[in-house]
Design a protein around this motif. Structure first.
Motif, PDB file in Angstrom:
ATOM      1  N   GLU A 219       1.229   3.544  -4.445  1.00 53.07           N
ATOM      2  CA  GLU A 219      -0.099   4.123  -4.205  1.00 53.07           C
ATOM      3  C   GLU A 219      -0.054   5.601  -3.869  1.00 53.07           C
ATOM      4  OE1 GLU A 219      -0.543   2.868   0.521  1.00 53.07           O
ATOM      5  OE2 GLU A 219      -1.688   1.819  -1.014  1.00 53.07           O
ATOM      6  N   ARG A 220       1.063   6.078  -3.304  1.00 53.62           N
ATOM      7  CA  ARG A 220       1.161   7.500  -2.972  1.00 53.62           C
ATOM      8  C   ARG A 220       1.152   8.345  -4.233  1.00 53.62           C
ATOM      9  NH1 ARG A 220       6.723   7.003   0.014  1.00 53.62           N
ATOM     10  NH2 ARG A 220       6.972   5.787  -1.916  1.00 53.62           N
ATOM     11  N   PHE A 221       1.983   7.968  -5.213  1.00 55.29           N
ATOM     12  CA  PHE A 221       2.079   8.746  -6.437  1.00 55.29           C
ATOM     13  C   PHE A 221       0.882   8.472  -7.347  1.00 55.29           C
ATOM     14  CE2 PHE A 221       6.519   8.073  -5.042  1.00 55.29           C
ATOM     15  CZ  PHE A 221       6.782   9.383  -4.703  1.00 55.29           C
ATOM     16  N   ARG A 222       0.380   7.237  -7.310  1.00 52.71           N
ATOM     17  CA  ARG A 222      -0.805   6.936  -8.117  1.00 52.71           C
ATOM     18  C   ARG A 222      -1.972   7.813  -7.675  1.00 52.71           C
ATOM     19  NH1 ARG A 222      -1.012   1.930  -7.212  1.00 52.71           N
ATOM     20  NH2 ARG A 222      -2.665   1.852  -5.646  1.00 52.71           N
ATOM     21  N   ALA A 223      -2.114   8.004  -6.368  1.00 50.70           N
ATOM     22  CA  ALA A 223      -3.201   8.854  -5.862  1.00 50.70           C
ATOM     23  C   ALA A 223      -3.056  10.287  -6.348  1.00 50.70           C
ATOM     24  CB  ALA A 223      -3.213   8.812  -4.335  1.00 50.70           C
ATOM     25  N   THR A 224      -1.810  10.765  -6.454  1.00 48.44           N
ATOM     26  CA  THR A 224      -1.579  12.130  -6.933  1.00 48.44           C
ATOM     27  C   THR A 224      -2.116  12.309  -8.342  1.00 48.44           C
ATOM     28  OG1 THR A 224       0.396  12.412  -5.559  1.00 48.44           O
ATOM     29  CG2 THR A 224       0.205  13.817  -7.522  1.00 48.44           C
ATOM     30  N   TYR A 225      -1.835  11.344  -9.222  1.00 46.64           N
ATOM     31  CA  TYR A 225      -2.262  11.479 -10.616  1.00 46.64           C
ATOM     32  C   TYR A 225      -3.712  11.072 -10.815  1.00 46.64           C
ATOM     33  CZ  TYR A 225       2.386  12.802 -11.955  1.00 46.64           C
ATOM     34  OH  TYR A 225       3.554  13.508 -12.084  1.00 46.64           O
ATOM     35  N   GLU A 226      -4.188  10.108 -10.026  1.00 48.18           N
ATOM     36  CA  GLU A 226      -5.588   9.723 -10.152  1.00 48.18           C
ATOM     37  C   GLU A 226      -6.512  10.835  -9.666  1.00 48.18           C
ATOM     38  OE1 GLU A 226      -6.586   6.266 -11.482  1.00 48.18           O
ATOM     39  OE2 GLU A 226      -4.725   7.163 -12.224  1.00 48.18           O
ATOM     40  N   ALA A 227      -5.980  11.752  -8.855  1.00 46.41           N
ATOM     41  CA  ALA A 227      -6.784  12.894  -8.406  1.00 46.41           C
ATOM     42  C   ALA A 227      -7.182  13.780  -9.582  1.00 46.41           C
ATOM     43  CB  ALA A 227      -6.017  13.708  -7.365  1.00 46.41           C
ATOM     44  N   PHE A 228      -6.382  13.774 -10.662  1.00 47.19           N
ATOM     45  CA  PHE A 228      -6.738  14.542 -11.856  1.00 47.19           C
ATOM     46  C   PHE A 228      -7.881  13.865 -12.610  1.00 47.19           C
ATOM     47  CE2 PHE A 228      -2.206  15.786 -11.385  1.00 47.19           C
ATOM     48  CZ  PHE A 228      -2.385  17.154 -11.295  1.00 47.19           C
TER      49      PHE A 228
END
Length: 249
Positions: A219-228
């Motif tokens: 979820e940490r890295f998913r949030a980074t890319y979903e922010a785009f």
């Protein structure tokens, strides 16, 4: 025989991975209650209670070695928690520096004030993920990544961050348009992403697939890319699978 669960069932219920549970077993932190003739690991109720304590202590920030000492009663839990309180206070100070860093970044463009790269990244601590990186990719990968980041210098770090922003935005736009992940323009973005990662560590086909799958699963890295943009993490994973097949095998 009492109730028992497979490693997959336990991993799913605990929100972790079979790989992590196997690692805990290998270091003696969480032995399986038994191993079947098929090689599968099984866990009984006592194992689940032990895992619950491990995950609680992990949530509190204790390292695996410290958790092992607590569970083996070589260190009292109260003493371990007292030591962790000091770590929390250090973390609170680090977060406070992060807040100041972001405030300086936000204030800079409007006020004309400049800032150094040290100020911009004050409070960021890549060593927080050292244990996880070493577990997944090995000690050499962590040390190589740390060295590469130091050697980039101020201009290189800015360019590296800017490239990630550009690639992420490009992938989000392609996903929003519904572009096929096989399209040449999308694959060029993925090539740039692989090159961006390779500044620190060059993944082969299997490792790159695993890395981008992690962007979806963690979820940490998913949030980074979903922010785009919504769906960007999954879109990158699918596009990376094509890239790995075409360019890395």
């Amino acid at each position: 025989m009492g109730r028992e669960w497979t490693i997959q069932q336990v991993a799913r219920a605990a929100g972790t991975t079979s790989r992590t549970l196997r690692h805990y077993g290998e270091i003696g932190l969480l032995p399986a209650s038994r191993t079947g003739t098929n090689g599968y690991r099984y866990y009984d109720e006592g194992s689940l209670r032990r895992l619950q304590r491990i995950l609680l202590l992990r949530e509190l920030g204790l390292g695996l070695a410290a958790i092992g000492d607590v569970l083996a009663a070589r260190v009292r839990e109260e003493d371990a928690l007292a030591a962790h309180l000091a770590l929390l206070e250090d973390e609170a100070a680090r977060i406070a520096r992060l807040v100041r860093s972001v405030r300086r970044t936000l204030a800079g463009p409007g006020t004309g004030e400049g800032f150094t790269v040290e100020e911009m990244f004050d409070g960021f601590d890549a060593s927080r993920y050292e244990e996880e990186v070493v577990e997944r990719w090995g000690r050499a990968a962590h040390e190589d990544g740390q060295r590469a980041w130091r050697e980039l210098g101020e201009a290189g770090r800015r360019a590296h961050l800017a490239e990630h922003e550009a690639v992420g935005a490009g992938l989000a736009a392609a996903a929003a348009r519904g572009d096929a992940v096989e399209d040449a323009a999308v694959q060029e973005l993925v090539r740039r992403h692989h090159a961006w990662v390779s500044v620190f560590w060059t993944p082969d086909a299997a490792a790159y697939r695993a890395l981008t799958q992690g962007y979806v699963d963690d979820e940490r890295f998913r949030a980074t890319y979903e922010a785009f943009g919504p769906g960007t993490a999954g879109y990158l994973r699918r596009a990376a699978d094509v890239f790995a097949q075409r360019a890395l095998t």
